[in-house]
Design a protein around this motif. Sequence first.
Motif, PDB file in Angstrom:
ATOM      1  N   GLY A 259       0.798  -1.223   0.000  1.00  0.00           N
ATOM      2  CA  GLY A 259       0.000   0.000   0.000  1.00  0.00           C
ATOM      3  C   GLY A 259       0.830   1.271   0.000  1.00  0.00           C
ATOM      4  N   PHE A 260       0.120   2.393  -0.096  1.00  0.00           N
ATOM      5  CA  PHE A 260       0.748   3.710  -0.125  1.00  0.00           C
ATOM      6  C   PHE A 260       1.487   3.969   1.187  1.00  0.00           C
ATOM      7  N   SER A 261       2.730   4.455   1.058  1.00  0.00           N
ATOM      8  CA  SER A 261       3.575   4.743   2.214  1.00  0.00           C
ATOM      9  C   SER A 261       4.016   3.497   2.975  1.00  0.00           C
ATOM     10  N   ALA A 262       3.690   2.334   2.438  1.00  0.00           N
ATOM     11  CA  ALA A 262       4.194   1.097   3.032  1.00  0.00           C
ATOM     12  C   ALA A 262       5.278   0.549   2.112  1.00  0.00           C
TER      13      ALA A 262
ATOM     14  N   GLY B 102      10.415   5.038  -4.935  1.00  0.00           N
ATOM     15  CA  GLY B 102      10.229   6.016  -3.866  1.00  0.00           C
ATOM     16  C   GLY B 102      10.241   5.414  -2.469  1.00  0.00           C
ATOM     17  N   THR B 103       9.967   4.092  -2.356  1.00  0.00           N
ATOM     18  CA  THR B 103      10.079   3.456  -1.044  1.00  0.00           C
ATOM     19  C   THR B 103      11.565   3.295  -0.716  1.00  0.00           C
ATOM     20  N   ALA B 104      11.842   3.014   0.545  1.00  0.00           N
ATOM     21  CA  ALA B 104      13.238   2.902   0.975  1.00  0.00           C
ATOM     22  C   ALA B 104      14.012   1.863   0.157  1.00  0.00           C
TER      23      ALA B 104
ATOM     24  N   LEU C 144       9.203   9.113   5.218  1.00  0.00           N
ATOM     25  CA  LEU C 144       8.787   8.382   6.416  1.00  0.00           C
ATOM     26  C   LEU C 144       9.754   7.249   6.737  1.00  0.00           C
ATOM     27  N   VAL C 145      10.962   7.637   7.007  1.00  0.00           N
ATOM     28  CA  VAL C 145      11.951   6.630   7.374  1.00  0.00           C
ATOM     29  C   VAL C 145      12.640   7.094   8.651  1.00  0.00           C
TER      30      VAL C 145
ATOM     31  N   ALA D 164       7.695   7.722   0.207  1.00  0.00           N
ATOM     32  CA  ALA D 164       6.780   7.840  -0.935  1.00  0.00           C
ATOM     33  C   ALA D 164       6.880   9.250  -1.494  1.00  0.00           C
ATOM     34  N   GLY D 165       6.359   9.418  -2.702  1.00  0.00           N
ATOM     35  CA  GLY D 165       6.356  10.741  -3.311  1.00  0.00           C
ATOM     36  C   GLY D 165       5.070  11.479  -2.960  1.00  0.00           C
TER      37      GLY D 165
END
Length: 393
Positions: free
Chosen positions: A78-81, A113-115, A231-232, A282-283
């Motif tokens: 999911g988004f931001s995951a 965009g994720t880590a 968000l890291v 995320a972007g």
Amino acid sequence: MALFSILLTLCLLSIHQVLSDKSDIGLNPGEMVANHGYPSETHEITTDDGYIITLYRIPHGINDDGTAKRPPVLLMHGFSACSGEFVSLGPERGLGYILADAGYDVWLANARGTAHSRKHISIDPDLNPEQFFNFTWHEIAIYDVANSIDYILEVNGDESVYYVGHSQGTTVFLVLASTIPEYNNKIKLANLMAPAAIIKHYPNTFIQGICKYVDRVWDLLQKYRIYEIPLVGTIRDTVTTLCVNYPDEESDPLCAFIHDSMLSRIDEADVPVVVSNCPSGAGLKQYVHYGQLVRDGGFRQWNYGTEKNLEVYGTENPPDYDLSLITTPVAFYYAKNDGLITVEDENTLAAMVPNVAINYMVPDDSFSHGAFAMADDVVELVYNELLDIMSQY
Ligand SMILES: *[C@@H]1O[C@H](CO)[C@@H](O)[C@H](O)[C@H]1NC(C)=O
């Protein structure tokens, strides 16, 4: 005999109470998988537009010698995951492990965009964030997911994959299968958990209010050169810890909302492992694109504003994604207490997709958006149903 039954009872109880494993903290999803003795592979692929994304693979189950051929399944977070959401709960409850043990060749993708996928062949995300983060879930669909599917099919040798998406992972399937319909033939069955496409009745009035001004918010963010939700590390830990143990509803309504709709069914003991990978980066443009859907009500491409829409699309409004082009069978899984997607919006979406395998409402009133990846009893409530449907296709 009595002793034996006591031992057996204790044993069953302890099986029921499996908590995620603290030794997973700080590991990436691939390392977590290896940490539990499962076969683990890490693949990096370059997308057609130059992003370098990571796919973690669990090629077979733990009690399996890996010689037989297995159908591939692609899991999209999911988004931001990130893909960590499918393994953080450990082997008994993490969907990645469950599918591997059920005989599938499991691939865990990580969106740009994720880590785990913050790389590009020529654009540096730190030096040129305005270029690197110039994407929404539209590009994640037509590049990251499309290219992942082709790569998986090449490695596995099969002609089509099973697909499992959660939240934004469902959005990107719907974008891909309607924008490049050839991909319908490459997907046997799409399982969409907490499907996010029609978000007309977004339940939170505060956020709905912000969405009215989403274009202005976007202009402002660009002006201040803010393109990423980083968000890291510390920010992630602080935000999540705050919202899992939010102080109280009155003092912090937003956290209360995040808690009730997203984190309501998470066992507190699972939190340290879950947050060690999620949220991931995320972007912001992804966020803004969702905001446009809340404002505009449809499921459509990026809205540049009337003038530029005419130039890019030839129409004043961006085109809707034509869901009638989706021929892949789609299984929907949704929840009454989803704080982002109302039952009404979910039902509207399901009615727009031609080939619905099942439209399954989780039989539990407090099941929330995040619970599909984090609930302590997600196996009984969702994954058993999902495995059953998959076995029929
Ligand atoms: C972002 O991409 C769009 C096309 O999708 C392009 O028109 C625009 O110039 C790009 N912006 C930047 C900063 O690269």
